[in-house]
Design an enzyme around this catalytic site. Structure first.
Site, PDB file in Angstrom:
ATOM      1  N   SER A  31       0.826  -1.210   0.000  1.00 16.34           N
ATOM      2  CA  SER A  31       0.000   0.000   0.000  1.00 16.34           C
ATOM      3  C   SER A  31       0.858   1.256   0.000  1.00 16.34           C
ATOM      4  CB  SER A  31      -0.928   0.000   1.220  1.00 16.34           C
ATOM      5  OG  SER A  31      -1.847  -1.060   1.167  1.00 16.34           O
ATOM      6  N   GLN A 179      -9.440   2.132  -1.127  1.00 21.16           N
ATOM      7  CA  GLN A 179      -9.222   2.389  -2.550  1.00 21.16           C
ATOM      8  C   GLN A 179     -10.192   3.438  -3.077  1.00 21.16           C
ATOM      9  OE1 GLN A 179      -9.284  -1.401  -4.553  1.00 21.16           O
ATOM     10  NE2 GLN A 179      -7.416  -2.105  -3.569  1.00 21.16           N
ATOM     11  N   ASP A 331      -7.036  -8.398   4.073  1.00 22.97           N
ATOM     12  CA  ASP A 331      -6.159  -9.273   3.292  1.00 22.97           C
ATOM     13  C   ASP A 331      -5.635 -10.453   4.097  1.00 22.97           C
ATOM     14  OD1 ASP A 331      -6.330  -7.919   0.873  1.00 22.97           O
ATOM     15  OD2 ASP A 331      -4.754  -6.498   1.443  1.00 22.97           O
ATOM     16  N   LYS A 358     -12.135  -9.814  -4.307  1.00 24.48           N
ATOM     17  CA  LYS A 358     -10.681  -9.672  -4.301  1.00 24.48           C
ATOM     18  C   LYS A 358     -10.121 -10.347  -5.561  1.00 24.48           C
ATOM     19  CE  LYS A 358      -9.661  -7.287  -0.622  1.00 24.48           C
ATOM     20  NZ  LYS A 358      -8.809  -6.078  -0.694  1.00 24.48           N
ATOM     21  N   ARG A 362     -12.358 -14.932  -2.623  1.00 19.52           N
ATOM     22  CA  ARG A 362     -11.509 -15.496  -1.573  1.00 19.52           C
ATOM     23  C   ARG A 362     -12.301 -16.299  -0.555  1.00 19.52           C
ATOM     24  NH1 ARG A 362      -7.105 -10.743  -0.329  1.00 19.52           N
ATOM     25  NH2 ARG A 362      -5.706 -11.288  -2.049  1.00 19.52           N
ATOM     26  N   ARG A 406      -2.477 -14.630  -2.146  1.00 22.97           N
ATOM     27  CA  ARG A 406      -2.652 -14.841  -0.706  1.00 22.97           C
ATOM     28  C   ARG A 406      -3.224 -16.225  -0.408  1.00 22.97           C
ATOM     29  NH1 ARG A 406      -0.916 -10.103   1.073  1.00 22.97           N
ATOM     30  NH2 ARG A 406      -1.570  -8.210  -0.032  1.00 22.97           N
TER      31      ARG A 406
END
Length: 449
Positions: A31, A179, A331, A358, A362, A406
């Site tokens: 980020s 975002q 996340d 995502k 996820r 991830r």
């Protein structure tokens, strides 16, 4: 050996590991890295970035900054410099801005383009093309940008025409999303007035902090109880500066989690960002009984940083994770689900609707990966329930990653403590956020095949 990006899947297995011991610094925060490049682009002068994450996502943002007029160069030991084009002086890119898998980079850059009188075409890989962009575009349209072309449902590829004088707006975000907020603020930088973003639940505040670090005037006030009201004065005199990028807490989560579940482990993870709006995982793990200590707290480039020491925690227990915590650990739910599989009793993670949009769905991918390795779980609405095995996870499953880095890393960590190995169908995309994952974990004692 770094994970190479390739069209061919890279199947990888993790096998039961000996105790993990040592100290390591994970890669720079993604980020912060994106934002440092973008604000460097908008300054006149040279911004120096130390510890930039050199994963594919961030490198795509660096290339987009070059296309818009910045000179971006890499020096020794991950030291980068950005000689910006200056606020209001970006050039229209000649080619499509291809962001690969970088959702953050693409959405924040839409905010930058929206605040300038240029047109740019945005595109990405198959995964990014599935992700929704409309909720970012809607406030940008209110600020004066125009969407000239878009794919069905507001998805990439998108041709965006910006405005040389964005309207100063007040905007209430529909969900807690850094975002969306960041795109509006970045577009508002070139506005002749004040841009205000309100959020009912506080999201990551890296953009606000970094804007202040670069000389912008940003004020943050409480809003509606747990929310925030962020006001930005347009057309500031941004100044080039130095940004020291701390280690990414989302990446640090993987060696930290491995230390908690692999017997005998003792690992020190250095220079990790501990911004309160990014510490939901640490808070949850401590509630579960994890042996984690926070050492050497300090400040760097406007962010709080510390070293994290994690030791094997035999008596982890299941907990309920409230929906209000989701923005601070969105996340980290894949790796939390893996840790929950080793805990005693059930763990309930509430309010995970954001996980459905995502890099993959996820929520579904986590559940499928757990079930493939003998862990009982179920999804009820937007909640995930994991029944922990109290330390005895079967393993032996093949996990479909759906091009999600991830998911891949989380289930490789599972394999380090499972009775049998765990295999992911494709580990190539790990390079998007953690290019040295295998090397770092291997230096601590992890085994992959």
């Amino acid at each position: 050996m770094k994970e190479a990006s390739s069209d061919a899947p890279l199947k990888l297995s993790a096998v039961r590991s000996r105790a993990l011991v040592g100290r390591q610094r994970p890669p720079g925060d993604k980020s912060i890295s994106h934002r440092a490049l973008l604000l460097g682009l908008l300054c006149v002068g040279e911004t120096t970035i130390e510890g930039l994450l050199e994963g594919e996502d961030v490198l795509r943002t660096a290339e987009a900054c070059r296309a818009l007029g910045a000179t971006v160069t890499r020096g020794a030991a991950g030291r980068w410099s950005v000689r910006g084009a200056g606020l209001g002086s970006l050039v229209a890119p000649r080619e499509t801005l291809d962001f690969g898998n970088a959702g953050t980079g693409s959405r924040l850059m839409m905010g930058v383009v929206a605040g300038h009188p240029i047109a740019a075409r945005f595109d990405g890989d198959a995964s990014l093309r599935k992700r929704p962009m409309r909720r970012v575009l809607e406030p940008l349209i209110k600020q004066g940008a125009r969407v000239l072309e878009e794919h069905e449902g507001g998805r990439l590829p998108i041709l965006l025409q910006g405005s040389g004088a964005p309207f100063p707006i007040e905007y209430l975000t529909p969900v807690a999303s850094a975002q969306i907020k960041s795109a509006v603020l970045l577009a508002g930088l070139n506005s002749p007035g004040r841009t205000v973003v309100m959020e009912r639940e506080a999201s990551r505040d890296h953009t606000e902090k970094m804007l202040n670090h670069f000389g912008a005037r940003v004020t943050v006030e409480p809003y509606n109880g747990s929310g925030r009201r962020i006001a930005l004065e347009g057309r500031p005199n941004l100044r080039a500066t130095t940004v020291r990028v701390p280690a990414d807490p989302s990446s640090a989560a993987f060696p930290l989690a491995a230390a908690l579940v692999v017997p005998g482990s003792d690992v020190l993870i250095e220079s990790v960002m501990i911004n309160p709006l990014r510490c939901g995982l640490i808070e949850t793990l401590l509630e579960m009984g994890a042996d984690i200590t926070i050492e050497n707290r300090r400040g760097e480039s406007g962010e709080e940083v510390a070293d994290l020491r994690a030791r094997y925690s035999r008596n982890l227990r299941g907990v309920e994770v409230p929906a209000a915590r989701a923005p601070s650990m969105i996340d980290e739910y894949p790796i939390l689900a893996v840790i929950a599989a080793f805990a005693a009793g059930g763990t309930i993670m509430r309010g995970l609707s954001e996980l459905r949009v995502k890099e993959s769905d996820r929520l579904a991918a986590i559940a499928a990966g757990l079930e493939a390795n003998g862990v009982s779980c179920n999804i009820q609405g937007d909640d995930l329930y994991v029944e922990g095995a109290g330390g005895a996870v079967r393993g032996s499953g093949l996990v479909k990653t759906h091009l999600d880095h991830r998911i891949a890393m989380s289930f490789l960590i599972m394999g380090l403590a499972s009775n049998e190995s765990v295999t992911v169908d494709d580990a190539s995309m790990i390079a998007t956020s953690f290019p040295d994952f295998r090397e770092l974990m291997g230096s601590l004692g992890a085994s992959f095949a």
